[in-house]
Design a protein around this motif. Structure first.
Motif, mmCIF file in Angstrom:
data_model
loop_
_atom_site.group_PDB
_atom_site.id
_atom_site.type_symbol
_atom_site.label_atom_id
_atom_site.label_comp_id
_atom_site.label_asym_id
_atom_site.label_seq_id
_atom_site.Cartn_x
_atom_site.Cartn_y
_atom_site.Cartn_z
ATOM 1 N N ILE A 47 1.217 19.466 66.167
ATOM 2 C CA ILE A 47 1.749 18.391 65.682
ATOM 3 C C ILE A 47 3.264 18.433 65.500
ATOM 4 N N GLY A 48 3.835 17.505 65.825
ATOM 5 C CA GLY A 48 5.350 17.674 65.429
ATOM 6 C C GLY A 48 6.186 16.434 65.949
ATOM 7 N N PHE A 49 7.638 16.785 65.520
ATOM 8 C CA PHE A 49 8.711 15.740 65.879
ATOM 9 C C PHE A 49 9.221 16.315 67.397
ATOM 10 N N LYS A 50 9.917 15.766 67.980
ATOM 11 C CA LYS A 50 10.776 16.195 69.118
ATOM 12 C C LYS A 50 12.453 16.509 68.636
ATOM 13 N N GLY A 51 12.550 16.678 67.552
ATOM 14 C CA GLY A 51 13.859 16.936 66.945
ATOM 15 C C GLY A 51 14.048 16.017 65.808
ATOM 16 N N LYS A 52 15.307 16.210 65.200
ATOM 17 C CA LYS A 52 15.739 15.433 64.145
ATOM 18 C C LYS A 52 15.984 14.058 64.299
ATOM 19 N N PRO A 53 15.959 13.387 63.119
ATOM 20 C CA PRO A 53 15.982 11.692 63.325
ATOM 21 C C PRO A 53 17.391 11.315 63.979
ATOM 22 N N VAL A 110 14.584 9.339 57.475
ATOM 23 C CA VAL A 110 13.675 8.602 58.648
ATOM 24 C C VAL A 110 13.336 7.402 58.122
ATOM 25 N N THR A 111 13.620 6.377 58.939
ATOM 26 C CA THR A 111 13.295 4.886 59.032
ATOM 27 C C THR A 111 12.040 4.432 59.709
ATOM 28 N N LEU A 112 11.898 5.314 60.869
ATOM 29 C CA LEU A 112 10.981 4.624 61.990
ATOM 30 C C LEU A 112 10.525 6.030 62.614
ATOM 31 N N ILE A 113 9.164 5.937 62.863
ATOM 32 C CA ILE A 113 8.497 6.977 63.757
ATOM 33 C C ILE A 113 7.864 6.435 64.985
ATOM 34 N N THR A 114 8.182 6.832 66.174
ATOM 35 C CA THR A 114 7.895 6.379 67.446
ATOM 36 C C THR A 114 6.759 7.144 68.013
ATOM 37 N N ALA A 115 6.107 6.841 69.053
ATOM 38 C CA ALA A 115 4.869 7.678 69.630
ATOM 39 C C ALA A 115 4.806 6.966 71.076
ATOM 40 N N LYS A 116 4.259 7.763 71.767
ATOM 41 C CA LYS A 116 3.623 7.167 73.217
ATOM 42 C C LYS A 116 2.548 8.112 73.418
#
Length: 169
Positions: free
Chosen positions: A85-91, A130-136
């Motif tokens: 799991i993770g993010f695709k980079g810094k905010p 971080v103010t928003l998390i997106t996903a697709k």
């Protein structure tokens, strides 16, 4: 910065390092096993092997893991790796990060993706940037849609193949 593991009821989220990512790509898991890990049935799967180069690219942009790269999803009782799991980079300049996850087939539909996501979302929102998390997710990925809905993400759009989601802090 010394990044700590995220602990949930059943899981440990452990930040990927370049070393761990390279071990997985090498297809020789002796070192991982020596580190105390077990491999879940079918780990690493094709999706993981496709993701590892992207994880390495993100890790090459930083001195050490920041938390905005990827994390291994590990069953904490058995220390068994079942996904990532993770993010695709810094905010970005808007404070948004994009989350993604994958669980091996043998461990799906047991609530692990939701549990891991909850832990990582809590960690991300504890960071003032971080103010928003997106996903697709793919239009046909009904299970991911259910998970994102359960996590209170709002559908914000669709294109020919993807559903786009957002979660505000």
């Amino acid at each position: 910065m010394n990044l700590k593991n995220i602990i949930t009821d059943r899981l440990l989220l452990i930040p990927f390092t370049k070393e761990i990512a390279n071990i997985i790509l090498s297809d020789d898991f002796t070192k991982l096993i020596e580190m105390g890990f077990h491999l879940g049935k079918g780990y690493p799967d094709e999706e993981t092997l496709d993701t590892i180069p992207k994880i390495l690219n993100n890790l090459n942009l930083v001195q050490e893991p920041t938390g905005f790269e990827s994390w291994m999803i590990v069953l904490k009782e058995e220390m068994t790796i079942i996904g990532d799991i993770g993010f695709k980079g810094k905010p970005n300049h808007l404070g948004a990060v994009d989350i993604g996850y994958g669980i091996i087939d043998s461990e799906r539909k047991k609530g692990y993706a939701s549990e891991a996501s909850r832990g990582l979302i809590k960690w991300a929102f504890s960071n003032s940037e971080v103010t928003l998390i997106t996903a697709k997710c793919l239009l046909e990925n009904i299970y991911s849609s259910k998970i994102l809905t359960k996590l209170n993400f709002n559908e914000v759009g669709r294109d020919n193949e993807m559903i786009h989601w957002e979660l505000l802090n």
